[in-house]
Design a protein around this motif. Structure first.
Motif, PDB file in Angstrom:
ATOM      1  N   PRO A   2      -8.887  30.979  23.126  1.00 52.43           N
ATOM      2  CA  PRO A   2      -9.000  29.665  23.750  1.00 52.43           C
ATOM      3  C   PRO A   2      -9.625  29.740  25.137  1.00 52.43           C
ATOM      4  CG  PRO A   2      -6.689  30.327  23.495  1.00 52.43           C
ATOM      5  CD  PRO A   2      -7.539  31.402  22.917  1.00 52.43           C
ATOM      6  N   LYS A   3     -10.364  28.697  25.450  1.00 56.60           N
ATOM      7  CA  LYS A   3     -11.009  28.610  26.758  1.00 56.60           C
ATOM      8  C   LYS A   3      -9.936  28.327  27.821  1.00 56.60           C
ATOM      9  CE  LYS A   3     -14.429  25.934  29.264  1.00 56.60           C
ATOM     10  NZ  LYS A   3     -15.287  24.774  29.247  1.00 56.60           N
ATOM     11  N   THR A   4      -9.996  29.028  28.940  1.00 55.46           N
ATOM     12  CA  THR A   4      -9.065  28.810  30.031  1.00 55.46           C
ATOM     13  C   THR A   4      -9.540  27.632  30.871  1.00 55.46           C
ATOM     14  OG1 THR A   4      -8.571  31.167  30.103  1.00 55.46           O
ATOM     15  CG2 THR A   4      -7.963  29.875  32.030  1.00 55.46           C
ATOM     16  N   LEU A   5      -8.626  26.724  31.141  1.00 55.60           N
ATOM     17  CA  LEU A   5      -8.955  25.557  31.942  1.00 55.60           C
ATOM     18  C   LEU A   5      -9.001  25.943  33.412  1.00 55.60           C
ATOM     19  CD1 LEU A   5      -9.348  22.457  32.045  1.00 55.60           C
ATOM     20  CD2 LEU A   5      -6.890  22.314  32.380  1.00 55.60           C
ATOM     21  N   ARG A  98      -0.387  12.021  44.686  1.00 54.49           N
ATOM     22  CA  ARG A  98      -1.784  12.427  44.852  1.00 54.49           C
ATOM     23  C   ARG A  98      -2.079  13.528  43.847  1.00 54.49           C
ATOM     24  NH1 ARG A  98      -0.582  15.772  50.219  1.00 54.49           N
ATOM     25  NH2 ARG A  98       0.124  17.695  49.224  1.00 54.49           N
ATOM     26  N   PHE A  99      -3.367  13.755  43.632  1.00 53.08           N
ATOM     27  CA  PHE A  99      -3.808  14.934  42.894  1.00 53.08           C
ATOM     28  C   PHE A  99      -3.856  16.097  43.873  1.00 53.08           C
ATOM     29  CE2 PHE A  99      -6.739  13.465  39.132  1.00 53.08           C
ATOM     30  CZ  PHE A  99      -5.694  12.760  38.581  1.00 53.08           C
ATOM     31  N   ASN A 100      -3.213  17.194  43.513  1.00 53.65           N
ATOM     32  CA  ASN A 100      -3.410  18.450  44.249  1.00 53.65           C
ATOM     33  C   ASN A 100      -4.601  19.203  43.673  1.00 53.65           C
ATOM     34  OD1 ASN A 100      -1.341  18.101  46.073  1.00 53.65           O
ATOM     35  ND2 ASN A 100       0.153  19.188  44.828  1.00 53.65           N
ATOM     36  N   GLU A 101      -4.761  19.082  42.350  1.00 56.59           N
ATOM     37  CA  GLU A 101      -5.877  19.724  41.630  1.00 56.59           C
ATOM     38  C   GLU A 101      -6.313  18.814  40.502  1.00 56.59           C
ATOM     39  OE1 GLU A 101      -5.182  24.469  41.685  1.00 56.59           O
ATOM     40  OE2 GLU A 101      -3.850  23.358  40.343  1.00 56.59           O
ATOM     41  N   ALA A 102      -7.566  18.966  40.109  1.00 56.93           N
ATOM     42  CA  ALA A 102      -8.112  18.228  38.974  1.00 56.93           C
ATOM     43  C   ALA A 102      -8.982  19.168  38.155  1.00 56.93           C
ATOM     44  CB  ALA A 102      -8.931  17.033  39.446  1.00 56.93           C
ATOM     45  N   SER A 103      -9.142  18.826  36.892  1.00 56.23           N
ATOM     46  CA  SER A 103      -9.928  19.666  35.993  1.00 56.23           C
ATOM     47  C   SER A 103     -11.423  19.455  36.156  1.00 56.23           C
ATOM     48  CB  SER A 103      -9.513  19.418  34.540  1.00 56.23           C
ATOM     49  OG  SER A 103      -9.735  18.048  34.213  1.00 56.23           O
ATOM     50  N   THR A 104     -11.806  18.611  37.084  1.00 57.59           N
ATOM     51  CA  THR A 104     -13.219  18.387  37.381  1.00 57.59           C
ATOM     52  C   THR A 104     -13.451  18.490  38.883  1.00 57.59           C
ATOM     53  OG1 THR A 104     -15.058  16.821  37.273  1.00 57.59           O
ATOM     54  CG2 THR A 104     -12.867  15.872  37.408  1.00 57.59           C
ATOM     55  N   ARG A 105     -14.596  19.006  39.263  1.00 56.51           N
ATOM     56  CA  ARG A 105     -14.957  19.092  40.684  1.00 56.51           C
ATOM     57  C   ARG A 105     -15.325  17.724  41.257  1.00 56.51           C
ATOM     58  NH1 ARG A 105     -15.859  24.589  41.726  1.00 56.51           N
ATOM     59  NH2 ARG A 105     -16.728  25.747  39.980  1.00 56.51           N
ATOM     60  N   THR A 106     -15.575  16.770  40.389  1.00 58.81           N
ATOM     61  CA  THR A 106     -16.009  15.446  40.819  1.00 58.81           C
ATOM     62  C   THR A 106     -14.991  14.771  41.741  1.00 58.81           C
ATOM     63  OG1 THR A 106     -17.236  15.178  38.773  1.00 58.81           O
ATOM     64  CG2 THR A 106     -16.744  13.176  39.973  1.00 58.81           C
ATOM     65  N   VAL A 107     -13.705  14.993  41.477  1.00 56.69           N
ATOM     66  CA  VAL A 107     -12.655  14.337  42.258  1.00 56.69           C
ATOM     67  C   VAL A 107     -12.417  15.102  43.557  1.00 56.69           C
ATOM     68  CG1 VAL A 107     -10.253  13.576  42.289  1.00 56.69           C
ATOM     69  CG2 VAL A 107     -11.552  13.513  40.144  1.00 56.69           C
ATOM     70  N   CYS A 108     -12.783  14.476  44.692  1.00 56.73           N
ATOM     71  CA  CYS A 108     -12.498  15.072  46.012  1.00 56.73           C
ATOM     72  C   CYS A 108     -11.050  14.821  46.396  1.00 56.73           C
ATOM     73  CB  CYS A 108     -13.355  14.429  47.098  1.00 56.73           C
ATOM     74  SG  CYS A 108     -15.079  14.826  47.045  1.00 56.73           S
ATOM     75  N   ALA A 109     -10.626  13.564  46.227  1.00 56.57           N
ATOM     76  CA  ALA A 109      -9.279  13.156  46.607  1.00 56.57           C
ATOM     77  C   ALA A 109      -8.876  11.984  45.721  1.00 56.57           C
ATOM     78  CB  ALA A 109      -9.245  12.746  48.074  1.00 56.57           C
ATOM     79  N   PHE A 110      -7.581  11.923  45.417  1.00 55.01           N
ATOM     80  CA  PHE A 110      -7.066  10.877  44.531  1.00 55.01           C
ATOM     81  C   PHE A 110      -5.612  10.627  44.897  1.00 55.01           C
ATOM     82  CE2 PHE A 110      -4.832   9.371  40.828  1.00 55.01           C
ATOM     83  CZ  PHE A 110      -5.702   8.508  40.209  1.00 55.01           C
ATOM     84  N   ALA A 111      -5.238   9.357  45.004  1.00 54.49           N
ATOM     85  CA  ALA A 111      -3.849   8.988  45.253  1.00 54.49           C
ATOM     86  C   ALA A 111      -3.580   7.602  44.684  1.00 54.49           C
ATOM     87  CB  ALA A 111      -3.533   9.017  46.743  1.00 54.49           C
ATOM     88  N   GLU A 112      -2.313   7.355  44.377  1.00 52.68           N
ATOM     89  CA  GLU A 112      -1.876   6.044  43.922  1.00 52.68           C
ATOM     90  C   GLU A 112      -0.592   5.684  44.650  1.00 52.68           C
ATOM     91  OE1 GLU A 112      -1.571   5.535  39.657  1.00 52.68           O
ATOM     92  OE2 GLU A 112      -3.366   6.751  39.318  1.00 52.68           O
ATOM     93  N   ARG A 113      -0.393   4.366  44.830  1.00 47.74           N
ATOM     94  CA  ARG A 113       0.859   3.864  45.397  1.00 47.74           C
ATOM     95  C   ARG A 113       1.299   2.655  44.574  1.00 47.74           C
ATOM     96  NH1 ARG A 113       0.010   2.181  51.090  1.00 47.74           N
ATOM     97  NH2 ARG A 113      -0.450   0.147  50.220  1.00 47.74           N
TER      98      ARG A 113
END
Length: 170
Positions: A2-5, A98-113
């Motif tokens: 399997p491919k490692t994410l 918030r996202f600490n990590e994402a599976s894509t480099r596209t996301v610089c920062a992400f948060a929800e409230r």
């Protein structure tokens, strides 16, 4: 084999990011349930895919109780995976992550409230999603904003339907 994410770090933003992010989506919905019942839904990993149809799986990765620093992994359609950390867990009035990590480099920062206030008929949820992106997504984000906001409003309509059904007769 399997491919490692590969996960990519995101900026460690605070709760205030939802007010200052380059791309913000804030929507509200009136629900016929108590704020406590809403937090029951928000704490239920199996509930998220039922109303936020982009989500396919949620797994809490830290033990109870939920609090600041609680972690979970969220898997979404299209293969996006976010490693989330809760910045606030204040039932029945507010939560944020918030996202600490994402599976894509596209996301610089992400948060929800999620802000919850009681109403005469139940509660009002205001959901704010905030992000910053890099690469080609920076060009597409302004163009896609109306479509993305419509999708997010639809999730809240789905949440109202889900909570109406889940708490019918409660």
């Amino acid at each position: 084999m399997p491919k490692t994410l590969t996960m990519h770090p995101c900026e460690p933003v605070g709760i205030d990011f939802v007010d200052t992010a380059p791309y913000r989506y804030a929507n509200s919905v009136d629900l016929a349930i108590t704020p406590e019942q809403l937090f029951e839904v928000l704490a239920d990993a199996d509930a998220w895919p039922r109303w936020a149809s982009v989500i396919t799986h949620v797994a809490w990765t830290t033990p109870l109780p939920r609090d600041v620093g609680t972690r979970r992994t969220v898997t979404m359609r299209g293969g996006l995976i976010g490693d989330e950390e809760f910045l606030a867990w204040e039932p029945p009035t507010m939560m944020s992550f918030r996202f600490n990590e994402a599976s894509t480099r596209t996301v610089c920062a992400f948060a929800e409230r999620y802000d919850v206030v009681p109403t005469a008929g139940g509660c009002r949820l205001t959901w704010t999603l905030a992000l910053d992106v890099r690469g080609a997504s920076k060009v597409g984000m302004p163009l896609g904003r109306p479509v993305m906001n419509a999708v997010f409003r639809r999730f809240l309509t789905n949440l109202r339907r889900y909570t109406d059904e889940r708490f019918a007769g409660a």
